[in-house]
Design an enzyme around this catalytic site. Structure first.
Site, mmCIF file in Angstrom:
data_model
loop_
_atom_site.group_PDB
_atom_site.id
_atom_site.type_symbol
_atom_site.label_atom_id
_atom_site.label_comp_id
_atom_site.label_asym_id
_atom_site.label_seq_id
_atom_site.Cartn_x
_atom_site.Cartn_y
_atom_site.Cartn_z
ATOM 1 N N LYS A 61 0.881 -1.182 0.000
ATOM 2 C CA LYS A 61 0.000 0.000 0.000
ATOM 3 C C LYS A 61 0.906 1.216 0.000
ATOM 4 C CE LYS A 61 -3.533 2.316 2.831
ATOM 5 N NZ LYS A 61 -4.396 2.759 1.767
ATOM 6 N N THR A 106 -2.661 6.745 0.021
ATOM 7 C CA THR A 106 -3.875 6.808 0.811
ATOM 8 C C THR A 106 -4.722 7.931 0.234
ATOM 9 O OG1 THR A 106 -4.815 6.969 3.043
ATOM 10 C CG2 THR A 106 -2.877 8.349 2.582
ATOM 11 N N GLU A 143 -3.280 0.831 -3.666
ATOM 12 C CA GLU A 143 -3.981 0.616 -2.390
ATOM 13 C C GLU A 143 -4.046 -0.874 -2.048
ATOM 14 O OE1 GLU A 143 -5.329 2.493 -0.056
ATOM 15 O OE2 GLU A 143 -5.922 4.419 -0.886
#
Length: 105
Positions: A19, A22, A72
């Site tokens: 990841k 954000t 993500e």
């Protein structure tokens, strides 16, 4: 004190480098490239790593792509569902790209 928090379910992906972005609302759009942030879990504010912000750019839900979803570590439909669940009344967001600088021991 932590500068930014993530839901606990994202901790392993952040630490593993799966990841790398954000998506946040305007209240967290003040970060800028080069910022070094302490990261905690949303549920208990427990620190788990430090990240460096690489970029911050505006985006709408409709502009999200498969590339954003990959960053993500989820599918595009899932990403949109997660964002709608967190920010039910928002239409404008900010993509914060980052890299993890260390891990908790």
């Amino acid at each position: 004190m932590n500068d930014i928090t993530f839901y606990q379910r994202f901790e392993a992906d952040i630490l593993a480098g799966r990841k790398t972005i954000t998506i946040r609302d305007k209240s967290e759009s003040h970060f800028k490239a080069g910022d070094i942030l302490r990261v905690g879990r949303f549920e208990d504010n427990q620190y788990f790593c430090t990240i460096e912000v690489l970029s911050v750019s505006p985006i709408t839900l409709d502009e999200l792509t498969e590339q954003h979803a990959k960053q993500e570590n989820m599918g595009l439909d899932e990403l949109k569902e997660v964002i709608r669940g967190i920010y039910s009344n928002e239409g404008s967001f900010y993509v914060i790209s980052f890299k993890s600088l260390n891990r908790r021991n």
